[in-house]
Design a protein around this motif. Structure first.
Motif, PDB file in Angstrom:
ATOM      1  N   LEU A   1       9.298  -1.681   0.314  1.00 31.61           N
ATOM      2  CA  LEU A   1       8.826  -1.814  -1.067  1.00 31.61           C
ATOM      3  C   LEU A   1       7.497  -1.087  -1.258  1.00 31.61           C
ATOM      4  CD1 LEU A   1       9.447  -5.383  -2.538  1.00 31.61           C
ATOM      5  CD2 LEU A   1       9.871  -3.198  -3.647  1.00 31.61           C
ATOM      6  N   ILE A   2       6.584  -1.263  -0.293  1.00 27.42           N
ATOM      7  CA  ILE A   2       5.280  -0.599  -0.393  1.00 27.42           C
ATOM      8  C   ILE A   2       5.464   0.910  -0.350  1.00 27.42           C
ATOM      9  CG2 ILE A   2       3.071  -0.222   0.760  1.00 27.42           C
ATOM     10  CD1 ILE A   2       3.222  -2.903  -0.662  1.00 27.42           C
ATOM     11  N   ILE A   3       6.294   1.399   0.589  1.00 25.94           N
ATOM     12  CA  ILE A   3       6.497   2.849   0.707  1.00 25.94           C
ATOM     13  C   ILE A   3       7.144   3.409  -0.551  1.00 25.94           C
ATOM     14  CG2 ILE A   3       7.764   4.641   1.956  1.00 25.94           C
ATOM     15  CD1 ILE A   3       7.278   3.036   4.520  1.00 25.94           C
ATOM     16  N   LYS A   4       8.162   2.711  -1.077  1.00 22.83           N
ATOM     17  CA  LYS A   4       8.775   3.186  -2.317  1.00 22.83           C
ATOM     18  C   LYS A   4       7.765   3.141  -3.461  1.00 22.83           C
ATOM     19  CE  LYS A   4      13.598   2.081  -1.294  1.00 22.83           C
ATOM     20  NZ  LYS A   4      13.982   3.475  -1.105  1.00 22.83           N
ATOM     21  N   GLY A   5       6.950   2.099  -3.481  1.00 24.67           N
ATOM     22  CA  GLY A   5       5.912   2.015  -4.506  1.00 24.67           C
ATOM     23  C   GLY A   5       4.926   3.160  -4.404  1.00 24.67           C
ATOM     24  N   LEU A   6       4.580   3.531  -3.167  1.00 26.26           N
ATOM     25  CA  LEU A   6       3.677   4.653  -2.943  1.00 26.26           C
ATOM     26  C   LEU A   6       4.304   5.968  -3.388  1.00 26.26           C
ATOM     27  CD1 LEU A   6       2.396   3.895   0.689  1.00 26.26           C
ATOM     28  CD2 LEU A   6       0.971   4.007  -1.339  1.00 26.26           C
ATOM     29  N   GLU A   7       5.523   6.202  -2.932  1.00 31.50           N
ATOM     30  CA  GLU A   7       6.110   7.525  -3.070  1.00 31.50           C
ATOM     31  C   GLU A   7       6.817   7.741  -4.401  1.00 31.50           C
ATOM     32  OE1 GLU A   7       8.279   8.009   0.569  1.00 31.50           O
ATOM     33  OE2 GLU A   7       6.435   8.062   1.744  1.00 31.50           O
ATOM     34  N   LEU A   8       7.217   6.650  -5.050  1.00 29.32           N
ATOM     35  CA  LEU A   8       7.852   6.785  -6.355  1.00 29.32           C
ATOM     36  C   LEU A   8       6.901   6.394  -7.486  1.00 29.32           C
ATOM     37  CD1 LEU A   8      11.406   5.391  -5.522  1.00 29.32           C
ATOM     38  CD2 LEU A   8      10.604   7.747  -5.488  1.00 29.32           C
ATOM     39  N   GLY A   9       5.682   5.976  -7.111  1.00 32.33           N
ATOM     40  CA  GLY A   9       4.644   5.792  -8.111  1.00 32.33           C
ATOM     41  C   GLY A   9       4.703   4.514  -8.922  1.00 32.33           C
ATOM     42  N   PHE A  10       5.247   3.413  -8.361  1.00 36.99           N
ATOM     43  CA  PHE A  10       5.210   2.159  -9.124  1.00 36.99           C
ATOM     44  C   PHE A  10       4.359   1.094  -8.436  1.00 36.99           C
ATOM     45  CE2 PHE A  10       9.283   1.783  -6.746  1.00 36.99           C
ATOM     46  CZ  PHE A  10       9.095   0.573  -6.085  1.00 36.99           C
ATOM     47  N   LEU A  11       3.507   1.504  -7.493  1.00 39.57           N
ATOM     48  CA  LEU A  11       2.653   0.546  -6.791  1.00 39.57           C
ATOM     49  C   LEU A  11       1.691  -0.149  -7.749  1.00 39.57           C
ATOM     50  CD1 LEU A  11       2.293  -0.438  -3.899  1.00 39.57           C
ATOM     51  CD2 LEU A  11       0.518   1.276  -3.594  1.00 39.57           C
ATOM     52  N   HIS A  12       1.235   0.595  -8.770  1.00 41.03           N
ATOM     53  CA  HIS A  12       0.307   0.014  -9.745  1.00 41.03           C
ATOM     54  C   HIS A  12       0.951  -1.141 -10.499  1.00 41.03           C
ATOM     55  CE1 HIS A  12       2.792   2.845 -11.842  1.00 41.03           C
ATOM     56  NE2 HIS A  12       2.369   2.415 -13.015  1.00 41.03           N
ATOM     57  N   GLU A  13       2.253  -1.039 -10.772  1.00 47.37           N
ATOM     58  CA  GLU A  13       2.963  -2.120 -11.446  1.00 47.37           C
ATOM     59  C   GLU A  13       3.280  -3.260 -10.479  1.00 47.37           C
ATOM     60  OE1 GLU A  13       3.775  -2.569 -14.668  1.00 47.37           O
ATOM     61  OE2 GLU A  13       2.519  -0.820 -15.048  1.00 47.37           O
ATOM     62  N   LEU A  14       3.642  -2.899  -9.256  1.00 45.77           N
ATOM     63  CA  LEU A  14       3.966  -3.902  -8.246  1.00 45.77           C
ATOM     64  C   LEU A  14       2.782  -4.818  -7.997  1.00 45.77           C
ATOM     65  CD1 LEU A  14       6.295  -4.669  -6.274  1.00 45.77           C
ATOM     66  CD2 LEU A  14       5.180  -3.232  -4.575  1.00 45.77           C
ATOM     67  N   LYS A  15       1.592  -4.253  -7.933  1.00 42.95           N
ATOM     68  CA  LYS A  15       0.411  -5.068  -7.617  1.00 42.95           C
ATOM     69  C   LYS A  15       0.040  -6.021  -8.754  1.00 42.95           C
ATOM     70  CE  LYS A  15      -3.250  -2.755  -9.855  1.00 42.95           C
ATOM     71  NZ  LYS A  15      -4.491  -3.206 -10.454  1.00 42.95           N
ATOM     72  N   LYS A  16       0.452  -5.695  -9.970  1.00 46.57           N
ATOM     73  CA  LYS A  16       0.150  -6.583 -11.094  1.00 46.57           C
ATOM     74  C   LYS A  16       0.994  -7.854 -11.054  1.00 46.57           C
ATOM     75  CE  LYS A  16      -0.976  -2.911 -14.412  1.00 46.57           C
ATOM     76  NZ  LYS A  16      -0.478  -2.220 -15.624  1.00 46.57           N
ATOM     77  N   GLU A  17       2.266  -7.709 -10.640  1.00 47.94           N
ATOM     78  CA  GLU A  17       3.213  -8.806 -10.788  1.00 47.94           C
ATOM     79  C   GLU A  17       3.580  -9.517  -9.491  1.00 47.94           C
ATOM     80  OE1 GLU A  17       6.510  -8.075 -13.371  1.00 47.94           O
ATOM     81  OE2 GLU A  17       5.502  -6.378 -14.319  1.00 47.94           O
ATOM     82  N   TYR A  18       3.335  -8.871  -8.333  1.00 45.87           N
ATOM     83  CA  TYR A  18       3.796  -9.456  -7.073  1.00 45.87           C
ATOM     84  C   TYR A  18       2.701  -9.409  -6.017  1.00 45.87           C
ATOM     85  CZ  TYR A  18       8.403  -9.447  -9.132  1.00 45.87           C
ATOM     86  OH  TYR A  18       9.460  -9.689  -9.963  1.00 45.87           O
TER      87      TYR A  18
END
Length: 743
Positions: free
Chosen positions: A615-632
């Motif tokens: 999840l972290i790697i996909k968040g990094l490489e696909l650019g949704f880490l900023h959203e992931l950190k808000k909700e999870y």
């Protein structure tokens, strides 16, 4: 300017209106940065709901610069009479809109041009007068040109190779795959002295060999027990090791201190002989030693300890024997010999105290294995129910043999002729002022993970006995959250950010930073990426890496504690590319659920480490880490609420009698259900026919595209083995090496 603006009479710009600035100034700049009409979105309308009544507001940014489906930056045009800095709030509201989420935003009033990162609206990244654009255009291109962004990257990893210096190109080093851990294979690390965390030496060595050459300077600003420094020296590099904890600095300095093995042997025999002669045999002799020999400072222990001060961690007998042993060692005149003997003493101290827990039933005084201080095992000072009586001098002799073997293993690479290649300093990663700009060739570092381990608090027993002072400034600069000083999350964020800024400053261009991290809260991953990119690092790739045996905490809390980490690799490039924030087009909970289901399907049941890492790697490489950190901030609730967990296998699986809810590729779903079904049949000692297999798994595949039987057969032939004419079993899987992290 002539190339960008043609024959524009610049004296007339002050009389422009906003439309003129858009057409005559902004459009040419955008085109000069490489954007064509297909990448430029002009005056698109977006809706925003604000206020307690959720009133609708329409946002109309002048220019959106698009790459793929994501927005790289926003440009807002203003008339020359407007102050750029009065317009930051408006431009930021566009850039941060949920449908845009751009990395940068820029404002131009025809006279001035300013660029901001959306993560910092106070300080422009670049600001200049349009009349001076020729001077600043290269810097502007490095920030905002079409090829300065990466979106949906795919990373290829290689296995480590023994080949050294094969046309070594610093800028284009390969990224390494996960490396099997060989934790006990190096005497210089295994068995020398316990510590709270320790990187696997062979993993560190492979990274050093991959990203640097012989003679290069390798830095670890969160050095801990010194694995990076030792492996740099063992591989003919120069090492700089920094840590705020004096215990950590002592462990490393005493380990690498060059000695003559015959002199060490003679010194050990002297200490042993004198100790045996003076060892207390009764209460009277114990009291005499306690009265006449220096004892450790009675420092306060951290809250949560079973007792409140250091001396209460020892029985009188333990205290007397340790005080006597230390006093005899301190008589040694040779500094390196004395330091080496004190390293043995410190290891002995780890076993001889009231917090030393043993896993061996009916352990006697010659039991030396299976016992560890609770600060290492439980991360708190916890008094054991039954004190294991250990023969002090016999265990001191065990320490001597271990450390003598470690010194012998290192002596060809670390000796009096090479020791000057090591710089071991007590200090903070936030201040590397003793290093010049661009003076380091490679950085491998493993910083503290938030509130996981308060190193200074937990080191107090060793620091008290070894006469090390820990100041209030040290506690202030320790990059942790919580602890005795109740350090805030913001304090931790600030210290990690400052340390990354310093790492960027001292690293040479085209060189690499490998940042080891293991945190369940995506906010901290986002912090690392944001800070690294803001400094000028370019993210290249991340790989999950196990780190040895499971920690005690992992055993206690298998579905909440991580037993591995990610190694995130950054490059200090001259033209770094920023990660675009993805325009996902769906709710974050859908993304998370879909990703978790995909991971479960891929691995046929997944551990929390596999789920967290991917999840972290996909968040990094696909650019949704900023959203992931808000909700999870923690994945555990969604995992426990949506999936089954098996305590024996430590795997999360799709709920019994349920289906994948997301669009997992059909082959992956077939493989997952086939393996689950065949494992069940194996437990029941049954061999199902192909028709029985199809009948059992077809209902589970109805959501999405229903496969043909031929597709199921193709997957079955890959994972199964045909027995007889028409029955099937699961192919025997080769065992894989479990290498969970020992922290």
């Amino acid at each position: 300017m002539t190339k960008i603006f043609g024959d524009l009479d610049f004296d007339k710009v002050k009389d422009f209106n906003e439309s003129d600035v858009r057409a005559v100034i902004c459009e040419p700049i955008i085109k000069a940065l490489g954007f064509s009409d297909e990448n430029i979105v002009r005056e698109k309308h977006f809706e925003m709901h604000c206020g307690s009544k959720k009133e609708k507001t329409t946002l109309i940014p002048d220019f959106l610069l698009k790459i793929g489906e994501s927005y790289a930056w926003v440009l807002e045009a203003k008339s020359p009479d407007k102050n750029i800095f009065d317009c930051v709030k408006q431009a930021y509201s566009y850039a941060s809109h949920i449908e845009i989420k751009s990395v940068y935003f820029a404002i131009c009033n025809g006279i001035e041009f300013a660029v901001f990162r959306t993560s910092d609206t106070e300080n422009p990244v670049l600001s200049f007068r349009i009349s001076e654009i020729d001077v600043h255009f290269e810097a502007l291109k490095k920030l905002l040109s079409l090829n300065c962004f990466q979106s949906g990257k795919t990373v290829n990893y290689e296995k480590p190779t023994s080949s050294q210096n094969r046309d070594f190109d610093y800028l284009n080093r390969p990224l390494l795959k996960e490396i099997p851990v060989k934790k006990q294979a190096a005497k210089r690390h295994f068995g020398v002295h316990g510590y709270f965390t320790r990187q696997a030496w062979n993993v560190v060595a492979e990274y050093i060999r991959n990203f640097s050459q012989k003679g290069d300077i390798v830095l670890d600003p969160f050095g801990g027990s010194g694995v990076t420094a030792v492996e740099a020296l063992m591989n003919n590099r120069k090492a700089i090791n920094i840590d705020i904890n004096p215990m950590a600095i002592f462990l490393l300095n005493s380990l690498i201190a060059p000695i003559n093995k015959n002199e060490l042997s003679a010194a050990f025999e002297e200490v042993k002989t004198e100790y045996l002669k003076k060892e207390p045999k009764n209460n009277t002799e114990i009291k005499e030693i306690l009265k006449n020999y220096p004892l450790p400072k009675d420092l306060k222990l951290p809250k949560g300890s079973d007792v409140d001060s250091v001396r209460k961690l020892f029985s009188d007998e333990q205290m007397a024997k340790l005080a006597l042993l230390k006093a005899i060692i301190k008589k040694q005149k040779n500094k390196n010999i004395q330091e080496t003997l004190l390293l043995m003493f410190s290891g002995t101290l780890t076993k001889i105290n009231k917090t030393a827990h043993t896993t061996i039933p009916n352990a006697g005084e010659n039991t030396y294995g299976g016992t560890d201080a609770s600060a290492f095992r439980y991360y708190r000072y916890r008094i054991t129910d039954k004190i294991t009586k250990i023969n002090a001098i016999k265990y001191f002799e065990v320490r001597y043999k271990k450390i003598a073997a470690a010194k012998e293993e290192m002596r060809h690479s670390i000796n009096k002729d090479t020791i000057d290649n090591a710089k071991i300093l007590k200090g903070t990663a936030t201040n590397l002022s003793f290093l010049e700009n661009e003076s380091v060739d490679y950085i491998y570092t493993d910083p503290p993970y938030g509130k996981k381990i308060p190193y200074l608090d937990l080191s107090v027993m060793w620091n008290a006995w070894l006469d090390f002072d820990v100041s209030e400034d040290d506690y202030e600069l320790e990059a942790i959250e919580g602890g005795e000083h109740n350090k805030s999350k913001q304090s931790y964020r600030n210290l990690i950010s400052k340390s990354i800024q310093e790492m960027y400053r001292v690293l040479k261009f085209d060189r690499w930073l490998s940042f080891v991290f293991a945190h369940k809260d995506p906010e901290f991953w986002h912090l690392i990426i944001e800070t690294c990119e803001k400094c000028g690092f370019e993210y290249v790739g991340a790989v999950p890496q196990k780190n040895g045996k499971k920690s005690f905490k992992k055993v206690q809390h298998p579905f909440t504690v991580l037993s591995g980490e990610l190694i995130i690799n950054f490059r200090k490039a001259r033209n770094p590319k920023s990660i675009l924030k993805a325009n996902l087009g769906m709710d974050m909970s859908e993304i998370v659920l879909q990703t978790i289901e995909g991971i479960i399907a891929k691995h046929n049941g997944a551990t929390i480490e596999q789920i967290n890492d991917e999840l972290i790697i996909k968040g990094l490489e696909l650019g949704f880490l900023h959203e992931l950190k808000k909700e999870y901030s923690d994945l555990t609730p969604i995992l426990t609420n949506s999936f089954d967990y098996d305590l024996d296998t430590e795997l999360y699986t799709i709920r019994k009698d349920s289906k994948f809810t997301s669009r997992i590729p059909i082959e992956l779903r077939i493989k997952y259900y086939l393996k689950s079904y065949l494992r069940q049949m194996e437990r029941e000692n049954k061999k199902p026919s192909f028709d029985e297999i199809v009948m059992n798994i077809m209902p589970l595949l109805k959501n999405g595209v229903t496969p043909e039987e031929q597709t199921i057969l193709a997957v079955l032939e890959d994972i199964g083995e045909k027995i007889g004419e028409n029955t099937w079993i699961l192919k025997e899987e080769k065992p894989t090496l479990f290498t969970g992290a020992g922290f």
